[in-house]
Design a protein around this motif. Structure first.
Motif, mmCIF file in Angstrom:
data_model
loop_
_atom_site.group_PDB
_atom_site.id
_atom_site.type_symbol
_atom_site.label_atom_id
_atom_site.label_comp_id
_atom_site.label_asym_id
_atom_site.label_seq_id
_atom_site.Cartn_x
_atom_site.Cartn_y
_atom_site.Cartn_z
ATOM 1 N N VAL A 190 28.481 -30.571 -10.154
ATOM 2 C CA VAL A 190 27.686 -30.726 -9.044
ATOM 3 C C VAL A 190 27.919 -32.223 -8.344
ATOM 4 C CG1 VAL A 190 25.409 -30.786 -7.832
ATOM 5 C CG2 VAL A 190 25.901 -29.033 -9.578
ATOM 6 N N ILE A 191 28.029 -33.105 -9.370
ATOM 7 C CA ILE A 191 27.988 -34.333 -8.824
ATOM 8 C C ILE A 191 29.427 -34.932 -8.269
ATOM 9 C CG2 ILE A 191 26.010 -35.216 -10.153
ATOM 10 C CD1 ILE A 191 28.076 -36.749 -11.990
ATOM 11 N N ARG A 192 30.284 -34.407 -8.920
ATOM 12 C CA ARG A 192 31.778 -35.052 -8.548
ATOM 13 C C ARG A 192 32.758 -33.871 -8.428
ATOM 14 N NH1 ARG A 192 33.077 -40.618 -9.306
ATOM 15 N NH2 ARG A 192 31.523 -41.520 -7.959
ATOM 16 N N SER A 193 33.034 -32.775 -8.779
ATOM 17 C CA SER A 193 33.780 -31.861 -8.872
ATOM 18 C C SER A 193 33.651 -30.503 -8.287
ATOM 19 C CB SER A 193 34.304 -31.954 -10.102
ATOM 20 O OG SER A 193 35.439 -31.087 -10.356
ATOM 21 N N LYS A 194 33.843 -30.312 -7.192
ATOM 22 C CA LYS A 194 33.944 -28.894 -6.539
ATOM 23 C C LYS A 194 34.872 -28.055 -7.388
ATOM 24 C CE LYS A 194 33.847 -26.740 -2.249
ATOM 25 N NZ LYS A 194 34.155 -26.713 -0.605
ATOM 26 N N LYS A 195 35.964 -28.682 -7.701
ATOM 27 C CA LYS A 195 36.961 -27.846 -8.438
ATOM 28 C C LYS A 195 36.342 -27.446 -9.775
ATOM 29 C CE LYS A 195 40.514 -29.338 -11.456
ATOM 30 N NZ LYS A 195 41.337 -30.331 -11.944
ATOM 31 N N LEU A 196 35.806 -28.270 -10.296
ATOM 32 C CA LEU A 196 35.039 -27.632 -11.741
ATOM 33 C C LEU A 196 34.006 -26.639 -11.583
ATOM 34 C CD1 LEU A 196 34.517 -27.859 -14.855
ATOM 35 C CD2 LEU A 196 33.454 -29.829 -14.440
ATOM 36 N N PHE A 197 33.202 -26.845 -10.529
ATOM 37 C CA PHE A 197 32.066 -26.057 -9.987
ATOM 38 C C PHE A 197 32.720 -24.723 -9.537
ATOM 39 C CE2 PHE A 197 28.585 -24.270 -7.687
ATOM 40 C CZ PHE A 197 27.628 -24.547 -8.021
ATOM 41 N N CYS A 281 20.562 -31.251 1.727
ATOM 42 C CA CYS A 281 21.722 -30.251 1.492
ATOM 43 C C CYS A 281 20.996 -28.853 2.312
ATOM 44 C CB CYS A 281 22.078 -30.033 -0.024
ATOM 45 S SG CYS A 281 20.699 -29.006 -0.812
ATOM 46 N N SER A 282 22.241 -27.721 2.161
ATOM 47 C CA SER A 282 21.781 -26.723 2.602
ATOM 48 C C SER A 282 21.083 -25.744 1.866
ATOM 49 C CB SER A 282 23.315 -26.004 3.021
ATOM 50 O OG SER A 282 23.922 -25.557 2.058
ATOM 51 N N TYR A 283 20.641 -24.578 2.297
ATOM 52 C CA TYR A 283 19.849 -23.695 1.216
ATOM 53 C C TYR A 283 20.898 -23.115 0.466
ATOM 54 C CZ TYR A 283 16.652 -20.170 -0.608
ATOM 55 O OH TYR A 283 15.888 -19.597 -1.251
ATOM 56 N N SER A 284 22.131 -22.669 1.002
ATOM 57 C CA SER A 284 23.205 -22.151 0.292
ATOM 58 C C SER A 284 23.679 -23.128 -0.963
ATOM 59 C CB SER A 284 24.285 -21.919 1.120
ATOM 60 O OG SER A 284 25.716 -22.277 0.809
ATOM 61 N N THR A 285 23.677 -24.392 -0.825
ATOM 62 C CA THR A 285 23.764 -25.300 -1.986
ATOM 63 C C THR A 285 22.829 -24.916 -3.141
ATOM 64 O OG1 THR A 285 24.931 -26.895 -0.573
ATOM 65 C CG2 THR A 285 24.169 -27.790 -2.759
ATOM 66 N N VAL A 327 18.333 -38.675 -7.410
ATOM 67 C CA VAL A 327 19.702 -38.238 -7.097
ATOM 68 C C VAL A 327 19.817 -37.068 -6.682
ATOM 69 C CG1 VAL A 327 21.883 -38.475 -8.125
ATOM 70 C CG2 VAL A 327 20.325 -39.856 -9.017
ATOM 71 N N LEU A 328 20.123 -36.718 -5.417
ATOM 72 C CA LEU A 328 19.854 -35.514 -4.954
ATOM 73 C C LEU A 328 21.454 -35.114 -4.160
ATOM 74 C CD1 LEU A 328 16.678 -35.387 -2.846
ATOM 75 C CD2 LEU A 328 16.995 -34.677 -5.273
ATOM 76 N N PRO A 329 21.729 -33.621 -4.484
ATOM 77 C CA PRO A 329 23.138 -33.318 -4.043
ATOM 78 C C PRO A 329 23.066 -33.353 -2.496
ATOM 79 C CG PRO A 329 22.004 -31.349 -4.896
ATOM 80 C CD PRO A 329 21.026 -32.496 -5.281
ATOM 81 N N VAL A 330 24.185 -33.626 -1.950
ATOM 82 C CA VAL A 330 24.620 -33.526 -0.460
ATOM 83 C C VAL A 330 25.064 -32.167 -0.274
ATOM 84 C CG1 VAL A 330 25.583 -34.481 1.416
ATOM 85 C CG2 VAL A 330 24.712 -35.970 -0.202
ATOM 86 N N ARG A 331 26.140 -31.763 -1.033
ATOM 87 C CA ARG A 331 26.954 -30.674 -1.312
ATOM 88 C C ARG A 331 27.336 -30.288 -2.402
ATOM 89 N NH1 ARG A 331 29.515 -34.268 1.842
ATOM 90 N NH2 ARG A 331 31.273 -35.229 0.829
ATOM 91 N N ILE A 332 28.353 -29.460 -2.876
ATOM 92 C CA ILE A 332 28.828 -29.438 -4.247
ATOM 93 C C ILE A 332 29.767 -30.436 -4.365
ATOM 94 C CG2 ILE A 332 29.998 -27.856 -5.935
ATOM 95 C CD1 ILE A 332 26.843 -27.106 -5.280
ATOM 96 N N GLY A 333 29.817 -31.120 -5.297
ATOM 97 C CA GLY A 333 30.676 -32.517 -5.623
ATOM 98 C C GLY A 333 30.277 -33.624 -4.999
ATOM 99 N N ALA A 334 29.148 -33.896 -4.440
ATOM 100 C CA ALA A 334 28.859 -35.144 -3.778
ATOM 101 C C ALA A 334 27.061 -35.249 -4.034
ATOM 102 C CB ALA A 334 29.123 -35.171 -2.642
#
Ligand code: GLY
Length: 354
Positions: A190-197, A281-285, A327-334
């Motif tokens: 969630v914090i750094r890798s959309k690929k891993l997600f 972030c969005s509800y979908s995140t 620390v809150l997510p903006v989107r997956i990976g950030a």
């Protein structure tokens, strides 16, 4: 055997991946350390791995003593640390001698803390034997014990001399232990890798164990990049590793049922919900994080009251002037750091994501 080097401002050290425990004696020699070695372990890891570690150290010419503590957070106390310090002293350990941490996150934190203060700091080698410790606790030099009302409130930065990860130790772990490690894998994604997600979404959760050899190096690389940029959490970058932990630690300290990874899972879902509520972030995140947590058999409910959690959160290390900083997510990976949230916001939203 592969290795990843963690390069910090003043020191660097290797993380040996997929390295058999029997190589420890050889590695200690290669690193020009050794002499007297104190192995700190717990009853679970000790039963399975201490003999192989002791044999390897002795075969390489070291004098070895093993100290075994009770498994679990209850060992991260001043009393247990004091007993270990006393043993170090009675064993006449000197600055060039070595403490080996053999076990999970608790052992890495505890033995690391003792080595950070004994004689103002002696060498320590970390051998994380759980998924949670391999993907997070053993990297980056955070060492700590708890106070009764808050996690990791006493500690020091003290980097290991080197880290040995033997992936075969993960085969011995019960499913619940693998799940709690997966919480930190999800956090890294969630914090750094959309690929891993996306990889975590794609694979069959019942085959998680087959993929650990992929997850561990991926998470070590993510953590390496973070701690190399902000070794002592001074630049607002290392803080991102605390995603899920502000609520998570508050749950863990109050819960008799949930372990660290489980508490962080509830925390990740809750903090992503708060991010949605604040328009970050969005509800979908939020839905994606929640369904990934559920997929890996991790909880989204804690059984802890909002009031109890909000009170414990005042002791969170990020809290400034009595205000919670998330620390809150903006989107997956950030993620975004330093987001202020009031106790009222926590309390009014608590039931909505649980
Ligand atoms: N486990 C969080 C950190 O190492 O900073």
């Amino acid at each position: 055997m592969k290795k990843i080097i963690i390069s910090l401002k003043k020191e660097k050290y290797p993380v040996y991946l997929d390295c058999h425990l029997s190589k420890l004696g050889y590695l200690i020699k290669q690193h020009n350390c050794g002499g007297k070695v104190l192995v700190v372990t717990d009853e679970n890891a000790g039963k399975l791995f201490s003999q192989i570690v002791v044999n390897s150290l002795k075969a390489a010419g070291n004098k070895v003593k093993v100290l075994t503590v009770k498994p679990g957070e209850s060992s991260k106390t001043f009393n247990v640390a004091y007993n270990l310090l006393k043993e170090c002293s009675l064993y006449r350990m000197e600055r060039t001698d070595v403490i080996v941490a053999l076990g999970g996150g608790v052992i890495c934190d505890l033995a690391g803390f003792v080595s950070s203060i004994y004689l103002r700091g002696i060498r320590f080698v970390s051998i994380p034997t759980t998924l949670l410790a391999q993907v997070d606790a053993s990297i980056g030099g955070k060492t700590a014990i708890n106070l009764p009302w808050g996690k990791n409130l006493v500690g020091a930065f003290h980097q290991p001399f080197f880290v040995v990860m033997d992936f075969s130790t993960l085969e011995t772990l019960p499913d619940r232990e693998i799940s709690q490690g997966m919480a930190e894998v999800i956090k890294s994604a969630v914090i750094r890798s959309k690929k891993l997600f996306n990889y975590l979404i794609k694979i069959d959760a019942s085959e998680t164990r087959k993929h650990l050899k992929y997850f561990v190096p991926e998470c070590v690389l993510i953590k390496k990049r973070v701690v190399e940029t902000d070794e002592k959490e001074e630049k607002g970058i290392r803080e991102i590793l605390n995603f899920g932990h502000t609520i998570g630690h508050a749950i863990e300290i109050n819960s008799k049922k949930l372990n660290h990874g489980e508490s962080v899972s509830v925390g990740m879902v809750g903090e992503t919900f708060l991010a949605f509520k604040k328009g970050i972030c969005s509800y979908s995140t939020f839905e994606k994080v929640k369904s990934l947590v559920e997929k890996y058999c991790l909880p989204t409910k804690s059984g802890i009251t909002a009031e109890a959690a909000a009170k414990s959160m005042l002791f969170d290390k990020k809290t400034k002037d009595g205000r919670y900083r998330f620390v809150l997510p903006v989107r997956i990976g950030a993620v975004k750091t330093g987001i202020e949230i009031t106790p009222e916001e926590i309390i009014s939203n608590w039931e909505k994501w649980q």
